[in-house]
Write a protein that holds these residues in place. Structure first.
Motif: not given
Length: 394
Positions: A136-139, A154-156, A162-164, A379-381
């Protein structure tokens, strides 16, 4: 060897002696995997070794539906998935006195609001099951520096159920990450056991080791044995820890229950890892393990160039330091003179994608439109000099 590959790893199907096909994500098409595994069972069966979290999770969940002629480390006892789930792993660590970062588990917006005032920044966000968050987030793991960043991520995740975890940020750079890679037999023996640490990874600070070196890590090996022995684990695992930059204390980070991406270290440092992994799964008796040679490196060139580019462009490392870090590299991932086709296939795919992107951008410019923004595979900053000090303390 029969390989059931993800689309991103289709180049591996060109390897000498490999047969197989590209498979869909097992979470989206479980039946396709059942059919493929039963077909392999009908042709004589064999040993199944998982190279991804998604595959290991699927085999664990479907072990009872697989024919007996297929041998797996994964079983229906839930041990693999319990260690894979970071929340369950950290709870287990607390029960047996193994040091781990503090954590909050979040599975709903209500739970997130309840701990909102208790969260301090920066902290670390980890998918309870990292591969699900990564889709979902790429990482699967990322540093969070503000409430706004947390709420966006968190929203995504929560929208996709998906728990985190939100966990403590253990001070220290990526070279403070140690690993114990082992194969534990059914009787509690360890046919394979060696230590390693990361020299670089991609994405920086929270990623896959792009340059990894064999190293004596007695504390991490002892911590790993303590956990695996406690739950009666059988199979391959990679336990990662981090040494606190201020106190020197060792913190448990995670345990992967499949073959790690840097498994080439097992060959580079002389412990005969590939054979000992297979023989244990197949039930073949083994003699004593050869002694580990420290300081031998394994490189994954396809992501090492990304890691090097990030570190040099942020002035975190010089090219001289990079070149010196490559000394002692004995394994180069899929790049092999004995079997060059996988590397050539991957390179061809990368070139085609690059050419296609450039052509698309040129076409958009000719039509007077701005070029479409592209997204990197992971994806990464972006790391900038201003952000570097903060990132290096992660």
């Amino acid at each position: 060897m029969h390989l059931l590959a993800a689309a991103a790893n289709s180049h591996m199907l060109t390897s000498r002696g490999v047969h197989g096909k590209v498979m869909p994500d097992p979470r989206g098409d479980s039946q396709a995997w059942l059919d493929a595994m039963r077909c392999l069972a009908d042709s004589g069966g064999g040993v199944v070794i998982c190279g991804s979290d998604a595959a290991s999770e699927w085999v664990s969940a479907n072990r009872s539906a697989l024919p007996d002629s297929i041998r797996t480390f994964e079983s229906a006892d839930g041990v693999h998935t319990a260690l894979m789930d970071k929340y369950e792993l950290y709870k287990l660590a607390a029960e047996i006195g193994v040091r781990a970062p503090w954590m909050h588990r979040i599975s709903t917006h209500t739970e997130l609001r309840a701990i909102d005032s208790a969260v301090t920044y920066p902290c670390v966000l980890k998918g309870a099951l990292g591969h699900r968050a990564r889709a979902i987030l790429g990482h699967g793991t990322v540093q969070v520096d503000s409430r706004d960043e947390l709420m966006t991520m968190a929203d995504a995740l929560l929208e996709n159920q998906v728990a985190f975890l939100l966990t403590e940020l253990v001070p220290g750079d990526e070279t403070a990450l140690e690993g114990a890679v082992t194969v534990r037999g059914r009787g509690g023996d360890y046919p394979l056991e060696y230590g390693r640490h990361k020299l670089r990874q991609w994405p920086p600070d929270y990623g896959v080791g792009s340059l990894t070196s064999s190293k004596s890590v007695p504390g991490t090996l002892a911590m790993n044995r303590r956990i695996l022995d406690h739950v009666g684990y059988f199979g391959v695992s990679s336990c990662e820890t981090k040494r606190h930059a201020g106190t020197g204390e060792l913190y448990l980070i995670e345990i992967n229950v499949r073959v790690p991406g840097s498994f080439g270290v097992a060959e580079a440092c002389g412990v005969d890892g590939s054979w000992r992994l297979y023989a244990t799964a197949a039930g073949i008796p083994l003699g004593p393990q050869p002694a580990q040679v420290d300081g031998r490196h394994s490189m994954l060139p396809d992501i090492e160039w990304l890691a090097v580019r990030a570190r040099t462009s942020s002035h975190d490392q010089t090219w001289g330091e990079v070149l010196r870090s490559w000394r002692g590299t004995r394994d180069f991932g899929i790049v092999s003179l004995r079997d060059p086709r996988p590397a050539l296939s991957m390179l061809g795919t990368m070139v085609r994608r690059r050419v296609s992107r450039i052509a698309r951008e040129q076409w958009m410019r000719l039509r007077g439109r701005p070029a479409a923004t592209t997204v990197e595979t992971t994806p990464v900053a972006r790391i900038t000099p201003e952000r570097d000090t903060r990132r290096r303390s992660a």
